[in-house]
Design an enzyme around this catalytic site. Sequence first.
Site, PDB file in Angstrom:
ATOM      1  N   THR A 181      14.582  24.127 -37.260  1.00  0.00           N
ATOM      2  CA  THR A 181      15.283  24.484 -36.032  1.00  0.00           C
ATOM      3  C   THR A 181      16.481  25.400 -36.237  1.00  0.00           C
ATOM      4  O   THR A 181      17.174  25.312 -37.233  1.00  0.00           O
ATOM      5  CB  THR A 181      15.815  23.181 -35.398  1.00  0.00           C
ATOM      6  OG1 THR A 181      14.788  22.214 -35.428  1.00  0.00           O
ATOM      7  CG2 THR A 181      16.307  23.403 -34.000  1.00  0.00           C
ATOM      8  N   VAL A 210       4.858  17.827 -30.801  1.00  0.00           N
ATOM      9  CA  VAL A 210       6.119  18.345 -30.290  1.00  0.00           C
ATOM     10  C   VAL A 210       7.238  17.512 -30.892  1.00  0.00           C
ATOM     11  O   VAL A 210       7.177  16.280 -30.884  1.00  0.00           O
ATOM     12  CB  VAL A 210       6.173  18.273 -28.749  1.00  0.00           C
ATOM     13  CG1 VAL A 210       7.565  18.640 -28.241  1.00  0.00           C
ATOM     14  CG2 VAL A 210       5.117  19.196 -28.134  1.00  0.00           C
ATOM     15  N   GLY A 211       8.247  18.173 -31.419  1.00  0.00           N
ATOM     16  CA  GLY A 211       9.379  17.468 -32.000  1.00  0.00           C
ATOM     17  C   GLY A 211      10.523  17.291 -31.018  1.00  0.00           C
ATOM     18  O   GLY A 211      10.332  17.304 -29.795  1.00  0.00           O
ATOM     19  N   THR A 232      18.794  18.824 -36.370  1.00  0.00           N
ATOM     20  CA  THR A 232      17.820  19.487 -37.232  1.00  0.00           C
ATOM     21  C   THR A 232      17.225  18.459 -38.178  1.00  0.00           C
ATOM     22  O   THR A 232      17.830  17.419 -38.439  1.00  0.00           O
ATOM     23  CB  THR A 232      18.479  20.649 -38.008  1.00  0.00           C
ATOM     24  OG1 THR A 232      17.477  21.394 -38.706  1.00  0.00           O
ATOM     25  CG2 THR A 232      19.502  20.142 -39.006  1.00  0.00           C
ATOM     26  N   GLY A 233      16.043  18.750 -38.695  1.00  0.00           N
ATOM     27  CA  GLY A 233      15.399  17.803 -39.608  1.00  0.00           C
ATOM     28  C   GLY A 233      14.185  17.165 -38.974  1.00  0.00           C
ATOM     29  O   GLY A 233      13.478  17.787 -38.172  1.00  0.00           O
ATOM     30  N   GLY A 235      12.189  15.612 -36.535  1.00  0.00           N
ATOM     31  CA  GLY A 235      12.371  15.499 -35.102  1.00  0.00           C
ATOM     32  C   GLY A 235      12.045  14.138 -34.528  1.00  0.00           C
ATOM     33  O   GLY A 235      12.683  13.692 -33.569  1.00  0.00           O
TER      34      GLY A 235
END
Length: 323
Positions: A181, A210-211, A232-233, A235
């Site tokens: 992201t 989907v995250g 971030t990371g 999700g």
Amino acid sequence: MRSRRDFLKLSALLGVTGLFKSQQVLAAPAKANKPVVVSTWEHGMPANEAAWQVLSKGGRALDAVEAGVRVPEADPKVRTVGYGGYPDKNGIVTLDACIMDENMNCGSVAFLQNIKHPISVARAVMEKTPHVMLVGEGAKQFALSQGFVEEDLLTAESKADWLAWQKDQQLQLINIENHDTIGMLALDANGNLSGACTTSGAAYKMHGRVGDSPIIGAGLYVDNEVGAATATGMGELMIKTVGSHLVVELMRQGASPEQACREAVERIARKIGDYAAFQVGFLALNRQGQYGAFCIQPGFNYAVRQQSGSQLIDGKSLLGAKA
């Protein structure tokens, strides 16, 4: 023994005291650090510069964050955002994004294909529909109706990496190769906050996954009274904890941006147990223009642009603190 009247007086006094303390937390100092823009990862540096072109001229934070994240969305060298992003396990690039302004207006797209700038589609969802989120084919048809151009987003480099991955089926490490992201938060000269988050998601994910990035409250949240946060990371972990909203609420309670990010990370770590196997990071900006971040694994960095210049800062980490 206190009478009911005494009890009610005491309750009222405590209520007023609590409100006063809350107002103290939310009240801005005489001189806030503004404008300022922060974003996740090294590819946030050029993104911030584009956002700064808006902010430095007195522009709106919403315009700044959209302009900023469009930079990595269009850069094929950024392999986890927009054009050139890693595809899913079927070899298809699918994009997620959301945007949120100071008035709690927000828009989002998920599982969007063949449109280079999902962040701008998300803003169109926010401004031109009664909805918050559009997904898949519906999101693409809406984008085309708004003048966006359909194009192939799978570059030769990403396709070659996908073909190589198919041979061993090993997911790339999020913290080394897959800087997923870009989340961006901005505070403009008028003291208003906005945020944007956009990604091509986890490399070689299941088709349809989907995250957190397009989910308001998970990948991004903005409250103009308090501050904003992005994530971030991994999700799925942000979705399970509504992580960005959690960070903002911790700031509402008086935590600094870094303290709020740390508490959110530690809460996730306590919940999942095997946290050393994952990367989760949060970045936050409050309405005073103070910023901070925290993550599980060392290696997460974030970019800052303000009047004094730009810098890339290594985020503090849970495992780094224990090393």
